[in-house]
Design a protein around this motif. Structure first.
Motif, PDB file in Angstrom:
ATOM      1  N   THR A 117       0.850  -1.198   0.000  1.00  0.00           N
ATOM      2  CA  THR A 117       0.000   0.000   0.000  1.00  0.00           C
ATOM      3  C   THR A 117       0.885   1.247   0.000  1.00  0.00           C
ATOM      4  OG1 THR A 117      -1.496  -1.274   1.381  1.00  0.00           O
ATOM      5  CG2 THR A 117      -1.975   1.077   1.155  1.00  0.00           C
ATOM      6  N   PRO A 118       0.737   2.102  -1.016  1.00  0.00           N
ATOM      7  CA  PRO A 118       1.659   3.248  -1.121  1.00  0.00           C
ATOM      8  C   PRO A 118       1.719   4.134   0.124  1.00  0.00           C
ATOM      9  CG  PRO A 118       0.571   2.898  -3.196  1.00  0.00           C
ATOM     10  CD  PRO A 118      -0.052   1.913  -2.230  1.00  0.00           C
ATOM     11  N   ALA A 119       0.595   4.358   0.829  1.00  0.00           N
ATOM     12  CA  ALA A 119       0.677   5.154   2.065  1.00  0.00           C
ATOM     13  C   ALA A 119       0.510   4.191   3.236  1.00  0.00           C
ATOM     14  CB  ALA A 119      -0.413   6.208   2.076  1.00  0.00           C
ATOM     15  N   SER A 120       1.622   3.749   3.799  1.00  0.00           N
ATOM     16  CA  SER A 120       1.472   2.759   4.856  1.00  0.00           C
ATOM     17  C   SER A 120       2.581   2.827   5.886  1.00  0.00           C
ATOM     18  CB  SER A 120       1.442   1.355   4.261  1.00  0.00           C
ATOM     19  OG  SER A 120       2.714   1.012   3.779  1.00  0.00           O
ATOM     20  N   SER A 121       2.218   2.464   7.105  1.00  0.00           N
ATOM     21  CA  SER A 121       3.194   2.321   8.180  1.00  0.00           C
ATOM     22  C   SER A 121       2.545   1.406   9.200  1.00  0.00           C
ATOM     23  CB  SER A 121       3.478   3.695   8.797  1.00  0.00           C
ATOM     24  OG  SER A 121       4.291   3.524   9.923  1.00  0.00           O
ATOM     25  N   LEU A 122       2.989   0.167   9.215  1.00  0.00           N
ATOM     26  CA  LEU A 122       2.315  -0.853  10.010  1.00  0.00           C
ATOM     27  C   LEU A 122       3.344  -1.558  10.885  1.00  0.00           C
ATOM     28  CD1 LEU A 122      -0.567  -1.977  10.175  1.00  0.00           C
ATOM     29  CD2 LEU A 122       0.051  -3.631   8.431  1.00  0.00           C
ATOM     30  N   THR A 123       3.014  -1.708  12.163  1.00  0.00           N
ATOM     31  CA  THR A 123       3.921  -2.436  13.064  1.00  0.00           C
ATOM     32  C   THR A 123       3.235  -3.695  13.559  1.00  0.00           C
ATOM     33  OG1 THR A 123       4.895  -0.355  13.740  1.00  0.00           O
ATOM     34  CG2 THR A 123       5.357  -2.243  15.139  1.00  0.00           C
ATOM     35  N   LEU A 124       3.951  -4.795  13.491  1.00  0.00           N
ATOM     36  CA  LEU A 124       3.435  -6.087  13.969  1.00  0.00           C
ATOM     37  C   LEU A 124       4.251  -6.460  15.196  1.00  0.00           C
ATOM     38  CD1 LEU A 124       3.516  -7.520  10.401  1.00  0.00           C
ATOM     39  CD2 LEU A 124       1.453  -7.043  11.679  1.00  0.00           C
ATOM     40  N   ASP A 125       3.591  -6.556  16.338  1.00  0.00           N
ATOM     41  CA  ASP A 125       4.310  -6.830  17.590  1.00  0.00           C
ATOM     42  C   ASP A 125       4.180  -8.280  18.014  1.00  0.00           C
ATOM     43  OD1 ASP A 125       5.305  -4.230  18.158  1.00  0.00           O
ATOM     44  OD2 ASP A 125       3.259  -3.616  18.656  1.00  0.00           O
ATOM     45  N   GLY A 126       5.195  -8.763  18.733  1.00  0.00           N
ATOM     46  CA  GLY A 126       5.137 -10.101  19.344  1.00  0.00           C
ATOM     47  C   GLY A 126       5.061 -11.227  18.332  1.00  0.00           C
ATOM     48  N   VAL A 127       5.707 -11.049  17.171  1.00  0.00           N
ATOM     49  CA  VAL A 127       5.645 -12.062  16.113  1.00  0.00           C
ATOM     50  C   VAL A 127       6.789 -13.064  16.271  1.00  0.00           C
ATOM     51  CG1 VAL A 127       5.658 -12.440  13.616  1.00  0.00           C
ATOM     52  CG2 VAL A 127       4.773 -10.296  14.528  1.00  0.00           C
ATOM     53  N   GLY A 128       6.484 -14.343  16.106  1.00  0.00           N
ATOM     54  CA  GLY A 128       7.517 -15.376  16.138  1.00  0.00           C
ATOM     55  C   GLY A 128       8.523 -15.145  15.026  1.00  0.00           C
ATOM     56  N   LEU A 129       9.818 -15.214  15.362  1.00  0.00           N
ATOM     57  CA  LEU A 129      10.862 -14.980  14.349  1.00  0.00           C
ATOM     58  C   LEU A 129      11.801 -16.173  14.229  1.00  0.00           C
ATOM     59  CD1 LEU A 129      11.747 -11.223  15.130  1.00  0.00           C
ATOM     60  CD2 LEU A 129      10.401 -12.090  13.204  1.00  0.00           C
ATOM     61  N   ASN A 130      11.264 -17.346  14.498  1.00  0.00           N
ATOM     62  CA  ASN A 130      12.053 -18.569  14.313  1.00  0.00           C
ATOM     63  C   ASN A 130      12.551 -18.613  12.860  1.00  0.00           C
ATOM     64  OD1 ASN A 130      12.659 -21.267  13.567  1.00  0.00           O
ATOM     65  ND2 ASN A 130      11.454 -22.055  15.271  1.00  0.00           N
ATOM     66  N   PRO A 131      13.891 -18.686  12.661  1.00  0.00           N
ATOM     67  CA  PRO A 131      14.419 -18.619  11.289  1.00  0.00           C
ATOM     68  C   PRO A 131      13.909 -19.721  10.357  1.00  0.00           C
ATOM     69  CG  PRO A 131      16.162 -19.093  12.895  1.00  0.00           C
ATOM     70  CD  PRO A 131      14.933 -18.771  13.685  1.00  0.00           C
ATOM     71  N   THR A 132      13.393 -20.833  10.917  1.00  0.00           N
ATOM     72  CA  THR A 132      12.864 -21.874  10.031  1.00  0.00           C
ATOM     73  C   THR A 132      11.477 -21.496   9.515  1.00  0.00           C
ATOM     74  OG1 THR A 132      11.858 -23.179  11.836  1.00  0.00           O
ATOM     75  CG2 THR A 132      14.128 -23.689  11.260  1.00  0.00           C
ATOM     76  N   ARG A 133      10.960 -20.347   9.970  1.00  0.00           N
ATOM     77  CA  ARG A 133       9.635 -19.895   9.533  1.00  0.00           C
ATOM     78  C   ARG A 133       9.671 -18.599   8.722  1.00  0.00           C
ATOM     79  NH1 ARG A 133       5.406 -21.428  12.641  1.00  0.00           N
ATOM     80  NH2 ARG A 133       4.139 -20.248  11.159  1.00  0.00           N
ATOM     81  N   THR A 134      10.756 -17.833   8.840  1.00  0.00           N
ATOM     82  CA  THR A 134      10.725 -16.474   8.307  1.00  0.00           C
ATOM     83  C   THR A 134      11.364 -16.353   6.924  1.00  0.00           C
ATOM     84  OG1 THR A 134      12.746 -16.040   9.551  1.00  0.00           O
ATOM     85  CG2 THR A 134      10.677 -15.380  10.594  1.00  0.00           C
ATOM     86  N   GLY A 135      11.365 -17.454   6.170  1.00  0.00           N
ATOM     87  CA  GLY A 135      11.956 -17.423   4.826  1.00  0.00           C
ATOM     88  C   GLY A 135      11.364 -16.333   3.941  1.00  0.00           C
ATOM     89  N   LEU A 136      10.109 -15.956   4.198  1.00  0.00           N
ATOM     90  CA  LEU A 136       9.480 -14.910   3.374  1.00  0.00           C
ATOM     91  C   LEU A 136      10.271 -13.595   3.470  1.00  0.00           C
ATOM     92  CD1 LEU A 136       6.993 -14.053   1.607  1.00  0.00           C
ATOM     93  CD2 LEU A 136       5.958 -13.221   3.728  1.00  0.00           C
ATOM     94  N   LEU A 137      10.859 -13.332   4.633  1.00  0.00           N
ATOM     95  CA  LEU A 137      11.621 -12.084   4.783  1.00  0.00           C
ATOM     96  C   LEU A 137      12.810 -12.084   3.823  1.00  0.00           C
ATOM     97  CD1 LEU A 137      11.632 -11.705   8.679  1.00  0.00           C
ATOM     98  CD2 LEU A 137      10.154 -10.532   7.027  1.00  0.00           C
TER      99      LEU A 137
END
Ligand code: S3P
Length: 452
Positions: A263-283
């Motif tokens: 979304t061109p005008a956006s600023s979104l924060t996601l808190d308390g998200v699991g960051l296990n590297p076996t799950r975050t391949g999308l990053l």
């Protein structure tokens, strides 16, 4: 950011009849806390049910899928209380004290619950029958039935145990060394869970690292696990109840992360998200697609046995299509529908291969995605093991219309995100959206909170 009309209007129609109507969103903003991780919530209940004494799970995902696991353990004789939707207290007699259920265990839509429980139930001293909904009864079970049979399990079902319903006659098992060609954490976990009550140790070797929640959680219950690169070994032993905190589900956060990115005008924060590297391949994939406005702030935990988590901040980014390396697939397997939505808004072509597994998820996800793309007017090519998407850039000239989610929660949510990029005045109807509650109860409420 509540506004009228809302970006997403949901019609609940009862099983398989619900739909969502989505329109363009001009702005996305705010802070979001997504519900607990589905994979970790299932495993918390399973290990808590197998462990003697009390287990408390905080941040539990009270979704349809996880509630199937919860009700299975009630039937197996574990006392369970849910003082509020995100907390569970279990009081278990321990694995040896579990009771033969007096009814068929119904795992609904949940592949994870049914496969992991095959491993657990194979080592009991009693008889169980398990089944699931129309989608789950079509999904392959041989991948767990074969290695469990090699451990001595007695499992019967249609097509020599290829599909649910399965009848499991609990018996004594022996440990094995298994090479998990399926690149599946469900297969790995089913074998490791069976191994906890087998004679001798059990080792699972994988060609690529799949999600490792079972291995991370087991030591918290006193389980003995040794890990050597892609080889995981469990040693039989009794588990003891504990207190667990489940982080937010990265796979659920991914839909909001994409909303922020696209979304061109956006600023979104996601808190308390699991960051296990076996799950975050999308990053990693998004970084390769030149997403420059994703910021990750790890928050914990200090010890390596538990699950890392933190915040993700997402702002608008212009994306570039890429060829996704096939060896990245296991760590983005649940994020491919939302990755497809991102690829539509990228410049250039994105190609995803080596992902034939998508054909046997909650739906045939390759089919589901390309059918929706053809309604929206997006160029694509379909392969047996993936697809390629001709990106239309950050202001895609999409056509409105009606798409079928194939009763698949992740296709429904990915299309809801993509629908916000429609031109002004166009609408996208998504059919079969009741299944969103298998993983993300409250999705549409959160969606409308952050979109304008
Ligand atoms: C899961 C593993 C993955 C994933 C599923 C959850 C788990 O399946 O797609 O949503 O919790 O172990 P596979 O192990 O079959 O790839």
């Amino acid at each position: 950011m509540n506004d009228t009309p809302e970006a997403l209007t949901e019609t609940r129609g009862g099983p398989e009849n619900g739909s969502m109507l989505v329109r363009r969103s001009r702005r996305v903003g705010g802070s979001v806390r997504v519900p607990g991780d589905k994979s970790i919530s299932h495993r918390s209940l399973i290990l808590g049910g197998m462990a003697s004494g009390q287990t408390t799970v905080k941040g539990f995902l009270s979704s349809d899928d996880c509630l199937c696991t919860l009700s299975a353990f009630s039937r197996l004789g574990v006392r369970i209380m849910q003082p509020d939707p995100s907390s569970v207290h279990m009081d278990s007699p321990g694995f040896a004290g579990l009771m033969e259920p007096d009814a068929i265990l119904d795992f609904g839509n949940s592949g994870t619950a049914s496969r992991l429980m095959c491993g657990v139930l194979s080592a009991t001293s009693f008889f169980t029958v398990m089944t699931g909904d129309d989608s789950l009864r079509k999904r392959p079970m041989k991948r767990v039935v074969d290695p469990l049979t090699a451990m001595g399990a007695r499992i019967d079902g249609p097509g020599e145990g290829s599909r649910l319903p399965l009848a499991i006659r609990g018996t004594s098992l022996k440990g094995i060394h298994y090479f998990n060609t399926h690149k599946s954490a469900q297969v790995k976990s089913a074998i490791l869970l069976a191994g906890l009550n087998a004679a001798g140790s059990t080792t699972v070797e994988e060609p690529l690292q799949t999600r490792d929640h079972t291995e991370r959680l087991l030591p918290l219950f006193g389980g003995k696990v040794t890990r050597d690169n892609l080889r995981t070994t469990v040693h039989p032993g009794r588990l003891t109840g504990t207190l667990l905190h489940v982080p937010g589900d990265f796979s659920s956060a991914a839909f909001f992360l994409a909303l922020g990115l696209l979304t061109p005008a956006s600023s979104l924060t996601l808190d308390g998200v699991g960051l296990n590297p076996t799950r975050t391949g999308l990053l990693r994939v998004l970084e390769a697609m030149e997403a420059r406005s994703l910021h990750i702030v790890p928050a914990g935990p200090p010890d390596s046995e538990s699950e890392p988590y933190g915040s993700i901040h997402a702002g608008f980014s212009e994306l570039r299509g890429i060829d996704v390396p096939p060896e990245w697939i296991p760590n983005i397997i649940d994020e491919i529908p939302i990755l497809a939505a991102c690829a539509v808004c990228a410049r250039g072509t994105t190609t995803i291969r080596g992902a034939a597994e998508l054909r046997v998820k909650e739906s045939d996800r390759i089919r589901g995605i390309v059918s929706a793309l053809s309604v929206l007017g997006v160029p694509f090519e379909e392969f047996p093991d993936g697809l390629s998407i001709g990106g239309l850039g950050p202001e895609p000239r999409l056509k409105g219309g009606s798409v079928d989610s194939l009763n698949d929660h992740r296709i429904a949510m990915a299309m809801a995100v993509l629908g916000t990029r429609l031109p002004e005045g166009e609408f996208l109807q998504i059919r079969g959206t009741d299944f969103v509650s298998t993983s993300f109860p409250g999705f549409s409420t959160l969606f409308n909170q952050v979109t304008e």
